[in-house]
Design a protein around this motif. Structure first.
Motif, short mmCIF file in Angstrom:
data_model
loop_
_atom_site.label_atom_id
_atom_site.label_comp_id
_atom_site.label_asym_id
_atom_site.label_seq_id
_atom_site.Cartn_x
_atom_site.Cartn_y
_atom_site.Cartn_z
N VAL A 74 0.89 -1.16 0.01
CA VAL A 74 0.16 -0.13 -0.15
C VAL A 74 0.75 1.23 -0.03
O VAL A 74 0.76 2.33 -0.87
N TYR A 75 1.73 1.25 0.81
CA TYR A 75 2.72 2.52 0.83
C TYR A 75 3.45 2.55 -0.26
O TYR A 75 3.72 3.84 -0.88
N GLU A 76 3.96 1.74 -1.07
CA GLU A 76 4.71 1.64 -2.25
C GLU A 76 3.80 2.24 -3.50
O GLU A 76 4.06 3.03 -4.29
N TYR A 77 2.62 1.63 -3.57
CA TYR A 77 1.64 2.21 -4.51
C TYR A 77 1.34 3.68 -4.24
O TYR A 77 1.44 4.53 -5.18
N LEU A 78 1.17 4.03 -2.97
CA LEU A 78 0.69 5.51 -2.44
C LEU A 78 1.87 6.37 -2.94
O LEU A 78 2.02 7.61 -3.25
N LEU A 79 3.15 6.20 -2.38
CA LEU A 79 4.32 6.72 -2.99
C LEU A 79 4.52 6.92 -4.27
O LEU A 79 4.87 8.09 -5.08
N MET A 80 4.24 5.94 -5.34
CA MET A 80 4.43 6.08 -6.66
C MET A 80 3.28 6.91 -7.30
O MET A 80 3.61 7.76 -8.23
N GLU A 81 2.09 6.74 -6.94
CA GLU A 81 1.06 7.52 -7.55
C GLU A 81 0.67 8.89 -7.06
O GLU A 81 0.39 9.85 -7.46
N GLY A 82 0.85 8.91 -5.56
CA GLY A 82 0.59 10.03 -4.85
C GLY A 82 -0.79 10.30 -4.61
O GLY A 82 -1.12 11.07 -3.65
N VAL A 83 -1.71 9.28 -5.01
CA VAL A 83 -3.23 9.21 -4.66
C VAL A 83 -3.56 7.81 -4.56
O VAL A 83 -3.08 7.02 -5.56
N ILE A 84 -4.75 7.43 -3.86
CA ILE A 84 -5.10 6.30 -3.67
C ILE A 84 -6.40 6.41 -3.50
O ILE A 84 -7.06 7.19 -2.81
N VAL A 85 -7.44 5.34 -4.41
CA VAL A 85 -8.93 5.51 -4.36
C VAL A 85 -9.33 4.25 -3.86
O VAL A 85 -8.71 3.18 -4.25
N ILE A 86 -10.18 4.44 -2.76
CA ILE A 86 -10.69 3.17 -2.12
C ILE A 86 -12.31 3.33 -2.27
O ILE A 86 -13.00 4.40 -1.78
N LYS A 87 -12.76 2.19 -2.77
CA LYS A 87 -14.29 2.06 -2.92
C LYS A 87 -15.00 1.80 -1.74
O LYS A 87 -14.37 1.14 -0.68
N LYS A 88 -16.05 2.60 -1.23
CA LYS A 88 -16.77 2.39 0.16
C LYS A 88 -17.53 1.19 0.14
O LYS A 88 -18.79 1.17 0.17
N ARG A 133 -4.15 9.68 7.82
CA ARG A 133 -5.01 10.84 7.90
C ARG A 133 -4.98 11.39 9.29
O ARG A 133 -5.17 12.61 9.42
N ASP A 134 -5.14 10.51 10.11
CA ASP A 134 -5.08 10.95 11.40
C ASP A 134 -3.86 11.64 11.91
O ASP A 134 -3.84 12.44 12.61
N LYS A 135 -2.96 11.13 11.30
CA LYS A 135 -1.52 11.93 11.63
C LYS A 135 -1.38 13.06 10.58
O LYS A 135 -0.22 13.56 10.81
N LYS A 136 -2.22 13.44 9.99
CA LYS A 136 -2.40 14.59 8.83
C LYS A 136 -1.23 14.33 7.71
O LYS A 136 -0.56 15.30 7.58
N LEU A 137 -1.03 13.22 7.14
CA LEU A 137 -0.01 12.89 6.40
C LEU A 137 -0.58 12.99 4.86
O LEU A 137 0.03 12.83 3.92
N VAL A 138 -1.98 12.75 4.68
CA VAL A 138 -2.82 12.79 3.32
C VAL A 138 -4.03 13.44 3.88
O VAL A 138 -4.49 13.69 4.75
N SER A 171 -16.10 11.18 -2.30
CA SER A 171 -17.18 11.58 -3.38
C SER A 171 -17.85 10.19 -3.98
O SER A 171 -17.14 9.68 -4.45
N TRP A 172 -19.33 10.11 -4.20
CA TRP A 172 -19.76 9.08 -4.83
C TRP A 172 -19.43 7.74 -4.51
O TRP A 172 -18.98 6.92 -5.13
N GLN A 173 -19.40 7.60 -3.14
CA GLN A 173 -19.11 6.43 -2.65
C GLN A 173 -17.50 5.94 -2.68
O GLN A 173 -17.45 4.59 -2.74
N TYR A 174 -16.70 6.83 -2.93
CA TYR A 174 -15.20 6.51 -2.99
C TYR A 174 -14.43 7.46 -2.12
O TYR A 174 -14.77 8.49 -2.23
N TYR A 175 -13.41 7.00 -1.46
CA TYR A 175 -12.52 7.68 -0.65
C TYR A 175 -11.29 7.99 -1.62
O TYR A 175 -10.72 7.15 -2.19
N TYR A 176 -10.95 9.09 -1.64
CA TYR A 176 -9.74 9.75 -2.56
C TYR A 176 -8.66 10.35 -1.64
O TYR A 176 -8.83 11.21 -0.93
N TYR A 177 -7.52 9.52 -1.35
CA TYR A 177 -6.55 9.95 -0.30
C TYR A 177 -5.27 10.52 -1.08
O TYR A 177 -4.77 9.97 -2.00
N TYR A 178 -4.95 11.53 -0.79
CA TYR A 178 -3.97 12.44 -1.54
C TYR A 178 -2.99 12.73 -0.36
O TYR A 178 -2.96 13.15 0.40
#
Length: 136
Positions: free
Chosen positions: A12-26, A51-56, A61-68
């Motif tokens: 998960v961390y590698e994907y997030l670092l490469m893309e900069g954003v991750i999309v998760i369906k609710k 997110r709790d650590k204020k890192l993302v 929107s529309w039942q998807y989480y977008y973490y930047y």
């Protein structure tokens, strides 16, 4: 709390670092996250922790989480993965694309020459049909 395996957290961390954003369906019952192959619930829990650590940043929107990923988050994930500073997320890189304003004028015009399709010509003065009728 869900305990996540070290190898899954790394994916998960590698994907997030490469893309900069991750999309998760609710849908926490999904067996696997599409991009990482880790359980969807575990991916959501990891990103919620970041997110709790204020890192993302989170956008829902529309039942998807977008973490930047933020700049502080990039440093944190690099430290966790033990990666050098050469790796930059895709969302942090500048695009070398030509935008429409920079491109030469090749756009098609509307059916009446210079006018385009749309809601009419709002800036032009209106014609008064009574004054434009030919005199008899």
């Amino acid at each position: 709390m869900v305990q996540v395996k070290r190898q899954d957290r790394r994916k998960v961390y590698e994907y997030l670092l490469m893309e900069g954003v991750i999309v998760i369906k609710k849908d926490m019952a999904l067996p696997k996250h599409e991009e990482t192959g880790v359980k969807n619930l575990e991916v959501w829990m990891l990103l919620r922790s970041l997110r709790d650590k204020k890192l993302v940043d989170l956008v829902f929107s529309w039942q998807y989480y977008y973490y930047y990923l933020k700049a502080e988050g990039v440093k944190y994930v690099r430290d966790k993965l033990g990666i050098v500073e050469d790796v930059i997320p895709a969302t942090f890189k500048k695009a070398d694309k030509k935008f429409e304003d920079d491109a030469p004028e090749t756009r098609q015009r509307g059916p009446k020459g210079g006018r385009s399709f749309g809601r009419g010509n709002r800036g032009a003065p209106r014609r008064n049909e009574e004054t434009e009728q030919p005199a008899q």
